[in-house]
Design a protein around this motif. Structure first.
Motif, PDB file in Angstrom:
ATOM      1  N   GLY A  79      40.824  54.710  33.558  1.00 57.60           N
ATOM      2  CA  GLY A  79      41.509  53.755  34.478  1.00 57.60           C
ATOM      3  C   GLY A  79      40.633  52.197  34.194  1.00 57.60           C
ATOM      4  N   ILE A  80      40.244  51.559  35.110  1.00 54.41           N
ATOM      5  CA  ILE A  80      39.719  50.173  35.018  1.00 54.41           C
ATOM      6  C   ILE A  80      38.392  50.373  35.609  1.00 54.41           C
ATOM      7  N   GLN A  81      37.245  50.028  34.995  1.00 55.99           N
ATOM      8  CA  GLN A  81      36.020  49.766  35.463  1.00 55.99           C
ATOM      9  C   GLN A  81      35.855  48.232  35.679  1.00 55.99           C
ATOM     10  N   GLU A  93      32.681  49.773  40.162  1.00 56.46           N
ATOM     11  CA  GLU A  93      33.964  50.777  40.747  1.00 56.46           C
ATOM     12  C   GLU A  93      34.681  51.154  39.329  1.00 56.46           C
ATOM     13  N   LEU A  94      35.251  52.509  39.365  1.00 53.13           N
ATOM     14  CA  LEU A  94      36.106  52.850  38.544  1.00 53.13           C
ATOM     15  C   LEU A  94      37.320  52.872  39.249  1.00 53.13           C
ATOM     16  N   LEU A  95      38.268  52.231  38.843  1.00 52.12           N
ATOM     17  CA  LEU A  95      39.709  52.205  39.595  1.00 52.12           C
ATOM     18  C   LEU A  95      40.601  53.132  38.788  1.00 52.12           C
ATOM     19  N   ARG A  96      40.916  54.404  39.170  1.00 51.28           N
ATOM     20  CA  ARG A  96      41.652  55.205  38.450  1.00 51.28           C
ATOM     21  C   ARG A  96      43.136  54.574  38.362  1.00 51.28           C
ATOM     22  N   ALA A  97      43.549  55.035  37.301  1.00 52.26           N
ATOM     23  CA  ALA A  97      44.789  54.651  36.802  1.00 52.26           C
ATOM     24  C   ALA A  97      46.101  54.977  37.819  1.00 52.26           C
ATOM     25  N   ASP A  99      45.836  55.239  40.814  1.00 51.92           N
ATOM     26  CA  ASP A  99      45.378  54.423  42.163  1.00 51.92           C
ATOM     27  C   ASP A  99      46.053  53.134  42.055  1.00 51.92           C
ATOM     28  N   ILE A 100      46.309  52.713  40.866  1.00 52.03           N
ATOM     29  CA  ILE A 100      46.631  51.239  40.840  1.00 52.03           C
ATOM     30  C   ILE A 100      48.076  51.118  40.919  1.00 52.03           C
ATOM     31  N   LYS A 101      48.571  50.045  41.812  1.00 55.08           N
ATOM     32  CA  LYS A 101      49.965  49.833  41.858  1.00 55.08           C
ATOM     33  C   LYS A 101      50.430  49.054  40.860  1.00 55.08           C
ATOM     34  N   LYS A 102      49.740  47.522  40.575  1.00 54.75           N
ATOM     35  CA  LYS A 102      50.110  46.691  39.646  1.00 54.75           C
ATOM     36  C   LYS A 102      48.937  45.871  39.454  1.00 54.75           C
ATOM     37  N   ILE A 103      49.103  45.394  38.099  1.00 49.31           N
ATOM     38  CA  ILE A 103      48.140  44.548  37.688  1.00 49.31           C
ATOM     39  C   ILE A 103      49.086  43.212  37.010  1.00 49.31           C
ATOM     40  N   ARG A 104      48.421  42.005  37.485  1.00 48.84           N
ATOM     41  CA  ARG A 104      49.340  40.677  37.048  1.00 48.84           C
ATOM     42  C   ARG A 104      48.159  39.730  36.620  1.00 48.84           C
ATOM     43  N   VAL A 105      48.608  38.834  35.935  1.00 48.30           N
ATOM     44  CA  VAL A 105      47.836  37.360  35.610  1.00 48.30           C
ATOM     45  C   VAL A 105      48.768  36.224  36.185  1.00 48.30           C
ATOM     46  N   ALA A 142      49.826  49.953  30.092  1.00 46.52           N
ATOM     47  CA  ALA A 142      50.274  51.462  29.735  1.00 46.52           C
ATOM     48  C   ALA A 142      49.555  52.292  30.122  1.00 46.52           C
ATOM     49  N   LEU A 143      48.185  51.913  30.545  1.00 47.06           N
ATOM     50  CA  LEU A 143      47.486  52.832  31.197  1.00 47.06           C
ATOM     51  C   LEU A 143      47.863  53.268  32.604  1.00 47.06           C
ATOM     52  N   ILE A 144      48.289  52.307  33.115  1.00 48.78           N
ATOM     53  CA  ILE A 144      48.832  52.499  34.593  1.00 48.78           C
ATOM     54  C   ILE A 144      50.287  53.230  34.512  1.00 48.78           C
ATOM     55  N   SER A 145      50.935  52.827  33.955  1.00 48.30           N
ATOM     56  CA  SER A 145      52.138  53.661  33.860  1.00 48.30           C
ATOM     57  C   SER A 145      51.965  55.084  33.366  1.00 48.30           C
TER      58      SER A 145
END
Length: 157
Positions: A79-81, A93-97, A99-105, A142-145
């Motif tokens: 996921g994302i550290q 925190e380690l955010l497991r992929a 558990d992540i809904k969306k990432i945006r910039v 890609a990690l989230i999907s």
């Protein structure tokens, strides 16, 4: 390993504009309180109001741009550290992929901001004034999907 870090150069750019604006506003206020001739009519009114408004906006932007200077976000296999090493707010925190809904910039006139929305508890991780590459965003998506497809499915019946 891809990382998103705090953008020091962008912060210094916003801070330099803030200091420049503060110098102009200070000079205008100096001319109002210590008049040298009839400069009040040129300084008072909209020039001073515009200068004060621009200075306030830049002070707020530089404050927000400095807020997350101790944050670092890294992509891992799971996921994302999310690491925040600020003195008063230590958070790793380690955010497991899955558990992540969306990432945006998002881009505003001053800097980029990264937002990570979580699925279950509507929690949001925010990182202002971020420096990241397009490869980071594509790998994160890609990690989230991929993490969402690997998540165990529950039967609603």
């Amino acid at each position: 390993m891809q990382q998103a870090t705090w953008n020091h150069a962008q912060y210094l750019s916003v801070l330099s504009w803030t200091m420049f604006s503060a110098a102009i506003t200070s000079a205008q206020l100096f001319l109002v309180f210590f008049p040298f001739g009839d400069l009040d009519e040129y300084v008072l009114g909209w020039p001073l109001g515009l200068s004060l408004t621009a200075n306030a906006i830049l002070v707020i932007a530089s404050t927000l741009g400095r807020r997350d200077q101790h944050v670092r976000i890294s992509l891992t296999d799971n996921g994302i550290q999310y690491d925040d090493e600020a003195e008063s707010y230590r958070r790793n925190e380690l955010l497991r992929a899955s558990d992540i809904k969306k990432i945006r910039v998002r881009r505003n006139p001053f800097f980029k901001s990264l937002t990570i929305n979580m699925k279950g508890n509507n929690q949001r991780f925010f990182f202002s004034n971020v420096s990241l590459t397009e490869a980071f965003l594509s790998e994160a998506n890609a990690l989230i999907s991929g993490g969402a497809s690997n998540a165990p499915q529950t039967d609603p019946t």
